[in-house]
Design an enzyme around this catalytic site. Structure first.
Site, PDB file in Angstrom:
ATOM      1  N   LYS A  77       0.860  -1.182   0.000  1.00  0.00           N
ATOM      2  CA  LYS A  77       0.000   0.000   0.000  1.00  0.00           C
ATOM      3  C   LYS A  77       0.897   1.234   0.000  1.00  0.00           C
ATOM      4  CE  LYS A  77      -3.917   1.856   2.726  1.00  0.00           C
ATOM      5  NZ  LYS A  77      -4.813   1.545   3.870  1.00  0.00           N
ATOM      6  N   SER A 152      -9.632   1.610   2.948  1.00  0.00           N
ATOM      7  CA  SER A 152      -8.799   2.403   2.062  1.00  0.00           C
ATOM      8  C   SER A 152      -7.795   1.583   1.247  1.00  0.00           C
ATOM      9  CB  SER A 152      -8.043   3.472   2.854  1.00  0.00           C
ATOM     10  OG  SER A 152      -7.181   2.876   3.803  1.00  0.00           O
ATOM     11  N   SER A 176      -9.582  -0.878   7.029  1.00  0.00           N
ATOM     12  CA  SER A 176      -9.047  -0.693   5.674  1.00  0.00           C
ATOM     13  C   SER A 176      -8.369  -1.894   5.045  1.00  0.00           C
ATOM     14  CB  SER A 176      -8.068   0.476   5.654  1.00  0.00           C
ATOM     15  OG  SER A 176      -8.794   1.662   5.578  1.00  0.00           O
TER      16      SER A 176
HETATM   17  N1  GLN Z   1     -12.851   3.962   6.577  1.00  0.00           N
HETATM   18  C1  GLN Z   1     -12.191   4.263   7.812  1.00  0.00           C
HETATM   19  C2  GLN Z   1     -11.731   5.683   7.804  1.00  0.00           C
HETATM   20  O1  GLN Z   1     -11.979   6.345   6.868  1.00  0.00           O
HETATM   21  C3  GLN Z   1     -11.055   3.331   8.053  1.00  0.00           C
HETATM   22  C4  GLN Z   1      -9.886   3.645   7.215  1.00  0.00           C
HETATM   23  C5  GLN Z   1      -8.678   2.830   7.562  1.00  0.00           C
HETATM   24  O2  GLN Z   1      -8.767   1.796   8.206  1.00  0.00           O
HETATM   25  N2  GLN Z   1      -7.515   3.371   7.181  1.00  0.00           N
HETATM   26  O3  GLN Z   1     -11.154   6.154   8.721  1.00  0.00           O
END
Ligand code: GLN
Length: 494
Positions: A77, A152, A176
């Site tokens: 990532k 994400s 994410s």
């Molecule tokens: N969707 C969640 C957020 O926007 C989790 C994102 C993540 O785990 N990086 O914070």
């Protein structure tokens, strides 16, 4: 090879390379070919390091295949640092920045023989659930190009689902790794907080962040965790335990807590509920006991998460001021440069979170917001600890719905946030959680089941996931984008 006949998994690929039927270079070429063939329609990769990957594979072919990931193609990532390679967090803010050092996970993966082929797309700085807040544009869901891949780590999930790479490393602050894994039909594992060193991960919410694998099978996820887990003097929050290893154990007699609101609704897509009901019936037939769990405290999880995560964002992202990293937009004075750089560098979602977090931490509001959220986090952690006295694992949906159409939740932040309703609890309580494919909806979109464990309990959720997966090999289904595994199965391509 654990019964799988193809070369889609790390386990089978390592076996084929060790047997001399394929070189690491051949395997790497195949991975790069697939990126070239498929990524124009997916947008999963933001950087491909073809030369470096091939050079590394050549080295591996000259060395004996000793490492557990020898020749396995892995994507990172784009918030994970690799020396000399762009690391953008999918933000304009980091344009042109390349870290001078490797993340600990990067060093460990390479030492185990992995070939790192590039960086995957993500929501900007990890903030989102659809990979649509990326400055590079969205990744598409390989099962239906009009849908999001989740987020994400959406690029990571799409890259694994299409076989571009056997494994991708994602990060999980509130879901994410698991939510995109569910939406793309792959396995995603968020380890216990502290299991994997965060050194070299660009921080989002430092008390919530963990890195972990996305893979086709549970055994592959475990294999990667064995490589990357373990103490690291560069991350003081790392668990101080020896090497972590896993060997699957039988599941008969396992007590499976069922989070009733997260398997039946309200708010659950009926097909998700149906798939989970079937999985539960299977576990029962396999000798497990199902225990309904209400956990009313979970109703507070989303607001608590968003207060704590944004507070940490307001502090963690203050380092991007145009002086040390990436973008700088000059103005007449220092304040002006700072303002211009941050205004032009960050996207709308990141700005929204910085504002929210700064407000929650500001004088006069700190106790009402951040202080209370910290207390509720403690209550949630204790509630989980209590539940795990009576059950071994906790079963729920990973995401209440399957993949949604691109753009459909962008103007509705609340709908977007609700994607995380089942996942944020594990981050707040620091627990390990696994998403395993458990079927498809009528549109052919994958459904994921989440299995959470007690702190340090990765082995038991992997046991539960592995047993289910062996009986339900959903992972062998392939998304309908153009791809073809024949060249690899055909033998040496060196
Ligand atoms: N969707 C969640 C957020 O926007 C989790 C994102 C993540 O785990 N990086 O914070």
């Amino acid at each position: 090879m654990d019964g799988d006949a193809t070369l889609e998994t790390a386990a089978s690929l390592v076996g084929v390379v060790a047997a001399g039927d394929l070189t690491a270079r051949g395997a790497t070429r195949e991975a790069l070919d697939r990126v070239i063939r498929m990524d124009a329609s997916l947008g999963a990769m933001v950087h491909v390091s073809a030369e470096r990957a091939l050079a590394r594979a050549r080295q591996l072919d000259e060395a004996p295949p000793a490492g557990p990931l020898h020749g396995v193609a892995i994507a990172l990532k784009d918030n994970i640092c690799r020396a000399g390679e762009p690391t953008t967090c999918a933000s304009r803010m980091l344009t042109g920045w390349a870290p001078p050092y490797d993340a600990t996970v990067v060093r460990r993966l390479e030492a185990a023989g992995a070939v790192l082929v590039g960086k995957t797309n993500m929501d900007e700085f990890g903030m989102g659930s659809s990979t649509e807040t990326s400055a590079f544009g969205p990744t598409r869901n390989p099962w239906q190009l009009g849908c999001v891949p989740g987020g994400s780590s959406g690029g990571a999930a799409a890259a694994v689902a299409t076989g571009m790479v056997q494994v991708a490393i994602g990060s999980d602050t509130g879901g994410s790794i698991r939510q995109p894994a569910a939406l793309c039909g792959v396995v995603g594992l968020k380890p216990t907080y502290g299991r994997v060193s965060r050194y070299g991960l660009v921080a989002y919410g430092s008390s919530l962040d963990q890195m972990g694998p996305l893979a086709r099978t549970v055994a592959d996820a475990a294999r990667v965790l064995e490589v990357v887990a373990g103490p690291d003097s560069r991350d003081a929050t790392c668990m101080d335990e020896g090497p972590w290893t896993w060997a699957p154990r039988p599941i008969a007699g396992m007590r499976i807590g069922v989070l009733t609101r997260l398997v039946e609704g309200p708010g659950l897509q009926p097909e998700v509920a149906e798939a989970l009901a079937k999985a539960m019936a299977w576990y029962e037939a396999a000798g497990c006991t199902l225990v309904p769990v209400a956990m009313p405290e979970l109703a507070w999880a989303i607001p608590t998460y968003y207060l704590l995560a944004t507070a940490e964002v307001s502090s963690n992202l203050s380092r991007f001021e145009g002086m040390r990293f990436g973008l700088r937009r000059e103005a007449d004075d220092l304040g002006g440069t700072l303002e211009r750089t941050r205004s032009e560098g960050f996207g709308a979602e990141v700005k929204r979170r910085i504002l929210l977090g700064t407000f929650a931490l500001s004088a006069g509001h700190q106790e009402a917001y951040h202080g209370r959220a910290r207390k509720v986090r403690q209550l949630l952690t204790e509630a989980h600890d209590r539940v795990f006295r009576d059950v071994d694992v906790l079963l729920s949906c990973t995401s209440p719905t399957t993949a949604f159409p691109l753009g459909s939740r962008l103007d509705d932040p609340l709908a977007m946030v609700l994607s995380d309703v089942a996942t944020v609890g594990a981050n707040l309580a620091g627990l390990p959680a696994l998403s395993v494919p458990c079927g498809f909806d009528r549109k052919g979109l994958p459904i994921g089941m989440q299995l959470q464990g007690p702190r340090g309990g990765e082995a038991i959720i992997l046991d539960a996931g592995h047993a289910y997966e062996r009986a339900h090999p959903w992972w062998t289904a392939r998304p309908p984008v153009a791809w073809d595994l024949q060249p690899l199965a055909g033998g040496t391509r060196a």
